[in-house]
Design a protein around this motif. Structure first.
Motif, PDB file in Angstrom:
ATOM      1  N   CYS A   1       0.855  -1.185   0.000  1.00 46.43           N
ATOM      2  CA  CYS A   1       0.000   0.000   0.000  1.00 46.43           C
ATOM      3  C   CYS A   1       0.895   1.240   0.000  1.00 46.43           C
ATOM      4  CB  CYS A   1      -0.946   0.007   1.196  1.00 46.43           C
ATOM      5  SG  CYS A   1      -0.110  -0.097   2.798  1.00 46.43           S
ATOM      6  N   ALA A   2       0.330   2.353  -0.438  1.00 43.10           N
ATOM      7  CA  ALA A   2       1.109   3.596  -0.511  1.00 43.10           C
ATOM      8  C   ALA A   2       0.199   4.786  -0.264  1.00 43.10           C
ATOM      9  CB  ALA A   2       1.768   3.720  -1.886  1.00 43.10           C
ATOM     10  N   MET A   3       0.802   5.853   0.225  1.00 45.17           N
ATOM     11  CA  MET A   3       0.062   7.094   0.454  1.00 45.17           C
ATOM     12  C   MET A   3       0.983   8.274   0.225  1.00 45.17           C
ATOM     13  SD  MET A   3       0.072   5.869   4.285  1.00 45.17           S
ATOM     14  CE  MET A   3       0.526   4.332   3.553  1.00 45.17           C
ATOM     15  N   ALA A   4       0.415   9.395  -0.172  1.00 41.54           N
ATOM     16  CA  ALA A   4       1.217  10.596  -0.423  1.00 41.54           C
ATOM     17  C   ALA A   4       0.377  11.832  -0.126  1.00 41.54           C
ATOM     18  CB  ALA A   4       1.687  10.631  -1.880  1.00 41.54           C
ATOM     19  N   GLY A   5       1.024  12.828   0.473  1.00 47.25           N
ATOM     20  CA  GLY A   5       0.319  14.067   0.776  1.00 47.25           C
ATOM     21  C   GLY A   5       1.199  15.049   1.523  1.00 47.25           C
ATOM     22  N   ARG A   6       0.578  16.159   1.915  1.00 44.33           N
ATOM     23  CA  ARG A   6       1.270  17.279   2.560  1.00 44.33           C
ATOM     24  C   ARG A   6       1.147  17.177   4.079  1.00 44.33           C
ATOM     25  NH1 ARG A   6       1.315  23.278   0.803  1.00 44.33           N
ATOM     26  NH2 ARG A   6       0.504  22.402  -1.118  1.00 44.33           N
TER      27      ARG A   6
ATOM     28  N   ALA B   1      -4.199   9.158  -1.855  1.00 43.97           N
ATOM     29  CA  ALA B   1      -3.721  10.539  -1.845  1.00 43.97           C
ATOM     30  C   ALA B   1      -4.322  11.226  -0.628  1.00 43.97           C
ATOM     31  CB  ALA B   1      -4.127  11.252  -3.130  1.00 43.97           C
ATOM     32  N   ILE B   2      -3.458  11.703   0.261  1.00 44.32           N
ATOM     33  CA  ILE B   2      -3.910  12.392   1.472  1.00 44.32           C
ATOM     34  C   ILE B   2      -4.352  13.803   1.077  1.00 44.32           C
ATOM     35  CG2 ILE B   2      -3.210  13.226   3.751  1.00 44.32           C
ATOM     36  CD1 ILE B   2      -3.245  10.190   3.592  1.00 44.32           C
ATOM     37  N   GLU B   3      -5.605  14.125   1.307  1.00 42.42           N
ATOM     38  CA  GLU B   3      -6.138  15.418   0.862  1.00 42.42           C
ATOM     39  C   GLU B   3      -6.057  16.493   1.931  1.00 42.42           C
ATOM     40  OE1 GLU B   3      -9.991  14.635  -0.704  1.00 42.42           O
ATOM     41  OE2 GLU B   3      -9.219  13.349  -2.308  1.00 42.42           O
ATOM     42  N   GLN B   4      -6.105  16.091   3.208  1.00 48.27           N
ATOM     43  CA  GLN B   4      -6.003  17.052   4.301  1.00 48.27           C
ATOM     44  C   GLN B   4      -4.953  16.551   5.287  1.00 48.27           C
ATOM     45  OE1 GLN B   4      -9.896  17.472   5.967  1.00 48.27           O
ATOM     46  NE2 GLN B   4     -10.790  18.304   4.098  1.00 48.27           N
ATOM     47  N   GLU B   5      -4.195  17.485   5.835  1.00 47.40           N
ATOM     48  CA  GLU B   5      -3.086  17.097   6.719  1.00 47.40           C
ATOM     49  C   GLU B   5      -3.519  16.223   7.885  1.00 47.40           C
ATOM     50  OE1 GLU B   5      -0.253  20.048   7.911  1.00 47.40           O
ATOM     51  OE2 GLU B   5      -0.699  21.274   6.153  1.00 47.40           O
ATOM     52  N   GLY B   6      -4.671  16.525   8.465  1.00 50.91           N
ATOM     53  CA  GLY B   6      -5.144  15.750   9.616  1.00 50.91           C
ATOM     54  C   GLY B   6      -5.424  14.298   9.282  1.00 50.91           C
TER      55      GLY B   6
END
Length: 198
Positions: free
Chosen positions: A152-157, A183-188
């Protein structure tokens, strides 16, 4: 008695001379532009950021603590990519990385130390969506974007040390799942998705 050439011959001769002068001027101008033009530098080589996930260690979550969970499933941190946000952004100094990891997700530093992931730093990124697309493209998961596999993978700010950063993470679970890539859309959202049991 002098014979004057007809006026037509003067006109033809004049047109011929003008045509030759025009062609000469055209050749001179083309040569001048060709030598005046600065040489075009070769295109910059794009950095190869691809990581072949199929060649990575496919073992799942290690036994013991700390334990990293992705949506409640134990996983092993296999790849960690970090990049600053903005044209002038920069990765913190090595001494600041522990604090950056802790501000990213509590106790994440312990996971990095225990799992020893492949760690890469990418240059500054302008767009979060662009980073995610580039990350998922360069770190392609097996199968249908990881679904049906242990990967699994995830990416974001995220925000840390008073600045904005981007993270791309690849994890390997103990068994196949439908987690895939996110894709992480919100930091939280990072702290909802990733948890460390310490």
């Amino acid at each position: 008695m002098d014979v004057q050439p007809p006026l037509v011959w003067f006109v033809i001769l004049g047109v011929g001379v003008l045509f030759l002068l025009f062609m000469l001027a055209l050749i001179v101008m083309v040569l001048w532009l060709a030598f005046r033009r600065k040489p075009v530098p070769p295109p910059a080589k794009s950095l190869d950021r691809s990581i072949d996930v199929a060649t990575l260690d496919a073992s799942g979550a290690p036994a013991g603590l700390p334990q990293l969970e992705y949506y409640g499933c134990p996983v092993r941190l296999a790849v960690l990519i970090l990049a600053p946000v903005g044209r002038d952004g920069s990765i913190p100094e090595k001494e600041q990385l522990p604090e950056l990891f802790e501000q990213f997700v509590p106790h994440f530093l312990q996971v990095v130390a225990a799992h020893r992931p492949l760690l890469h730093f990418w240059p500054a990124q302008v767009s979060t969506a662009g980073f995610a697309n580039s990350f998922f493209g360069n770190v392609a998961l097996p199968g249908n974007r990881g679904k049906g596999t242990p990967w699994c993978a995830m990416a974001g700010r995220f925000t840390a040390l008073g600045g904005q950063y981007l993270a791309g993470i690849v994890c390997c679970g103990n068994e196949a799942s439908g987690l895939g890539q996110l894709a992480i859309e919100q930091e939280g959202q990072w702290r909802d998705v990733l948890r460390v049991k310490n």
